[in-house]
Motif scaffolding. Sequence first.
Motif, PDB file in Angstrom:
ATOM      1  N   TRP A   5       0.842  -1.192   0.000  1.00 31.00           N
ATOM      2  CA  TRP A   5       0.000   0.000   0.000  1.00 31.00           C
ATOM      3  C   TRP A   5       0.876   1.240   0.000  1.00 31.00           C
ATOM      4  CZ3 TRP A   5      -1.272   4.222   3.082  1.00 31.00           C
ATOM      5  CH2 TRP A   5      -2.480   4.864   2.758  1.00 31.00           C
ATOM      6  N   ARG A   6       0.532   2.222  -0.840  1.00 29.08           N
ATOM      7  CA  ARG A   6       1.280   3.476  -0.909  1.00 29.08           C
ATOM      8  C   ARG A   6       0.348   4.645  -0.635  1.00 29.08           C
ATOM      9  NH1 ARG A   6       4.196   4.192  -6.408  1.00 29.08           N
ATOM     10  NH2 ARG A   6       2.189   3.570  -7.251  1.00 29.08           N
ATOM     11  N   ARG A   7       0.884   5.666  -0.033  1.00 29.39           N
ATOM     12  CA  ARG A   7       0.121   6.897   0.213  1.00 29.39           C
ATOM     13  C   ARG A   7      -0.165   7.588  -1.115  1.00 29.39           C
ATOM     14  NH1 ARG A   7       0.354   9.013   5.568  1.00 29.39           N
ATOM     15  NH2 ARG A   7       1.586   7.686   6.914  1.00 29.39           N
ATOM     16  N   ILE A   8      -1.269   8.322  -1.159  1.00 28.03           N
ATOM     17  CA  ILE A   8      -1.683   8.978  -2.393  1.00 28.03           C
ATOM     18  C   ILE A   8      -0.643   9.998  -2.855  1.00 28.03           C
ATOM     19  CG2 ILE A   8      -3.112  10.776  -1.308  1.00 28.03           C
ATOM     20  CD1 ILE A   8      -3.884   8.829  -4.575  1.00 28.03           C
ATOM     21  N   GLY A   9      -0.018  10.702  -1.939  1.00 34.49           N
ATOM     22  CA  GLY A   9       1.028  11.661  -2.314  1.00 34.49           C
ATOM     23  C   GLY A   9       2.210  10.980  -2.997  1.00 34.49           C
ATOM     24  N   GLU A  10       2.582   9.828  -2.500  1.00 34.30           N
ATOM     25  CA  GLU A  10       3.669   9.053  -3.097  1.00 34.30           C
ATOM     26  C   GLU A  10       3.303   8.620  -4.515  1.00 34.30           C
ATOM     27  OE1 GLU A  10       5.855   4.761  -2.340  1.00 34.30           O
ATOM     28  OE2 GLU A  10       4.831   5.724  -0.658  1.00 34.30           O
ATOM     29  N   ILE A  11       2.081   8.154  -4.704  1.00 34.24           N
ATOM     30  CA  ILE A  11       1.617   7.730  -6.031  1.00 34.24           C
ATOM     31  C   ILE A  11       1.598   8.919  -6.986  1.00 34.24           C
ATOM     32  CG2 ILE A  11      -0.385   6.872  -7.321  1.00 34.24           C
ATOM     33  CD1 ILE A  11      -1.006   5.181  -4.756  1.00 34.24           C
ATOM     34  N   LEU A  12       1.059  10.043  -6.543  1.00 30.19           N
ATOM     35  CA  LEU A  12       0.993  11.228  -7.396  1.00 30.19           C
ATOM     36  C   LEU A  12       2.388  11.712  -7.780  1.00 30.19           C
ATOM     37  CD1 LEU A  12      -1.942  13.097  -5.643  1.00 30.19           C
ATOM     38  CD2 LEU A  12      -1.959  12.110  -7.964  1.00 30.19           C
ATOM     39  N   HIS A  13       3.329  11.629  -6.855  1.00 30.11           N
ATOM     40  CA  HIS A  13       4.696  12.067  -7.134  1.00 30.11           C
ATOM     41  C   HIS A  13       5.418  11.081  -8.056  1.00 30.11           C
ATOM     42  CE1 HIS A  13       8.661  13.730  -6.631  1.00 30.11           C
ATOM     43  NE2 HIS A  13       9.095  12.605  -6.111  1.00 30.11           N
ATOM     44  N   GLN A  14       5.417   9.820  -7.698  1.00 29.51           N
ATOM     45  CA  GLN A  14       6.195   8.826  -8.437  1.00 29.51           C
ATOM     46  C   GLN A  14       5.568   8.451  -9.780  1.00 29.51           C
ATOM     47  OE1 GLN A  14       6.683   5.570  -5.718  1.00 29.51           O
ATOM     48  NE2 GLN A  14       8.261   6.630  -4.539  1.00 29.51           N
ATOM     49  N   ASP A  15       4.261   8.344  -9.834  1.00 30.40           N
ATOM     50  CA  ASP A  15       3.601   7.821 -11.031  1.00 30.40           C
ATOM     51  C   ASP A  15       3.001   8.902 -11.929  1.00 30.40           C
ATOM     52  OD1 ASP A  15       4.210   5.516  -9.612  1.00 30.40           O
ATOM     53  OD2 ASP A  15       2.147   4.843  -9.407  1.00 30.40           O
ATOM     54  N   PHE A  16       2.720  10.079 -11.375  1.00 29.47           N
ATOM     55  CA  PHE A  16       2.028  11.110 -12.153  1.00 29.47           C
ATOM     56  C   PHE A  16       2.807  12.422 -12.233  1.00 29.47           C
ATOM     57  CE2 PHE A  16      -1.203   8.082 -10.923  1.00 29.47           C
ATOM     58  CZ  PHE A  16      -1.922   7.917 -12.105  1.00 29.47           C
ATOM     59  N   GLY A  17       3.998  12.467 -11.672  1.00 32.78           N
ATOM     60  CA  GLY A  17       4.876  13.617 -11.856  1.00 32.78           C
ATOM     61  C   GLY A  17       4.563  14.865 -11.061  1.00 32.78           C
ATOM     62  N   VAL A  18       3.739  14.754 -10.029  1.00 36.45           N
ATOM     63  CA  VAL A  18       3.490  15.911  -9.159  1.00 36.45           C
ATOM     64  C   VAL A  18       4.755  16.117  -8.328  1.00 36.45           C
ATOM     65  CG1 VAL A  18       2.047  16.850  -7.313  1.00 36.45           C
ATOM     66  CG2 VAL A  18       1.014  15.435  -9.106  1.00 36.45           C
ATOM     67  N   SER A  19       5.230  17.349  -8.267  1.00 41.68           N
ATOM     68  CA  SER A  19       6.488  17.605  -7.566  1.00 41.68           C
ATOM     69  C   SER A  19       6.339  17.399  -6.057  1.00 41.68           C
ATOM     70  CB  SER A  19       6.982  19.027  -7.841  1.00 41.68           C
ATOM     71  OG  SER A  19       6.226  19.972  -7.115  1.00 41.68           O
ATOM     72  N   GLN A  20       7.454  17.077  -5.434  1.00 43.16           N
ATOM     73  CA  GLN A  20       7.465  16.889  -3.980  1.00 43.16           C
ATOM     74  C   GLN A  20       7.087  18.193  -3.284  1.00 43.16           C
ATOM     75  OE1 GLN A  20       7.869  13.794  -2.686  1.00 43.16           O
ATOM     76  NE2 GLN A  20       7.218  14.720  -0.770  1.00 43.16           N
ATOM     77  N   GLU A  21       7.493  19.320  -3.850  1.00 39.05           N
ATOM     78  CA  GLU A  21       7.169  20.621  -3.267  1.00 39.05           C
ATOM     79  C   GLU A  21       5.656  20.864  -3.292  1.00 39.05           C
ATOM     80  OE1 GLU A  21       9.555  20.197  -5.700  1.00 39.05           O
ATOM     81  OE2 GLU A  21      11.258  20.342  -4.326  1.00 39.05           O
ATOM     82  N   GLN A  22       4.998  20.491  -4.394  1.00 38.38           N
ATOM     83  CA  GLN A  22       3.546  20.654  -4.491  1.00 38.38           C
ATOM     84  C   GLN A  22       2.837  19.756  -3.482  1.00 38.38           C
ATOM     85  OE1 GLN A  22       3.540  19.795  -8.723  1.00 38.38           O
ATOM     86  NE2 GLN A  22       2.702  21.823  -9.151  1.00 38.38           N
ATOM     87  N   ILE A  23       3.328  18.527  -3.319  1.00 37.47           N
ATOM     88  CA  ILE A  23       2.744  17.600  -2.344  1.00 37.47           C
ATOM     89  C   ILE A  23       2.900  18.171  -0.932  1.00 37.47           C
ATOM     90  CG2 ILE A  23       2.933  15.295  -1.304  1.00 37.47           C
ATOM     91  CD1 ILE A  23       1.812  15.128  -4.119  1.00 37.47           C
ATOM     92  N   GLU A  24       4.108  18.637  -0.607  1.00 40.57           N
ATOM     93  CA  GLU A  24       4.367  19.155   0.737  1.00 40.57           C
ATOM     94  C   GLU A  24       3.531  20.395   1.039  1.00 40.57           C
ATOM     95  OE1 GLU A  24       8.628  19.529   1.086  1.00 40.57           O
ATOM     96  OE2 GLU A  24       8.893  17.362   0.879  1.00 40.57           O
ATOM     97  N   ALA A  25       3.373  21.277   0.045  1.00 38.77           N
ATOM     98  CA  ALA A  25       2.546  22.479   0.252  1.00 38.77           C
ATOM     99  C   ALA A  25       1.097  22.083   0.493  1.00 38.77           C
ATOM    100  CB  ALA A  25       2.662  23.410  -0.954  1.00 38.77           C
ATOM    101  N   ALA A  26       0.613  21.118  -0.265  1.00 34.72           N
ATOM    102  CA  ALA A  26      -0.774  20.661  -0.092  1.00 34.72           C
ATOM    103  C   ALA A  26      -0.945  19.955   1.255  1.00 34.72           C
ATOM    104  CB  ALA A  26      -1.173  19.735  -1.239  1.00 34.72           C
ATOM    105  N   LEU A  27       0.055  19.204   1.682  1.00 31.53           N
ATOM    106  CA  LEU A  27      -0.015  18.537   2.991  1.00 31.53           C
ATOM    107  C   LEU A  27      -0.074  19.570   4.118  1.00 31.53           C
ATOM    108  CD1 LEU A  27       2.462  15.568   2.496  1.00 31.53           C
ATOM    109  CD2 LEU A  27      -0.013  15.401   2.898  1.00 31.53           C
ATOM    110  N   ALA A  28       0.696  20.638   3.997  1.00 29.69           N
ATOM    111  CA  ALA A  28       0.657  21.703   5.009  1.00 29.69           C
ATOM    112  C   ALA A  28      -0.728  22.338   5.055  1.00 29.69           C
ATOM    113  CB  ALA A  28       1.720  22.755   4.708  1.00 29.69           C
TER     114      ALA A  28
END
Length: 83
Positions: A5-28
């Motif tokens: 099982w993978r977290r949705i942020g990990e999937i979006l980053h690794q498989d769909f090219g969403v940047s880590q910075e965008q994920i971190e900003a959205a998580l905040a």
Amino acid sequence: MIQQWRRIGEILHQDFGVSQEQIEAALAEQVAGGERLGQILVRKKVLDSPVLAQALARQFDLPCLESARASGRETTASMSARS
């Protein structure tokens, strides 16, 4: 075989090219407001709803209706909706 099982942020980053910075900003933003990560990213136009649907389907190892339509396959649900 069950995949890890993978977290949705990990999937979006690794498989769909969403940047880590965008994920971190959205998580905040998620911590501050309680909105779901995917909803935040769609609202900010980082990704669109079909991409989020594909990522969620991948997370739960489910077929995605959008993917089925794109490949020309039909699901029972789409066939019965036309009946």
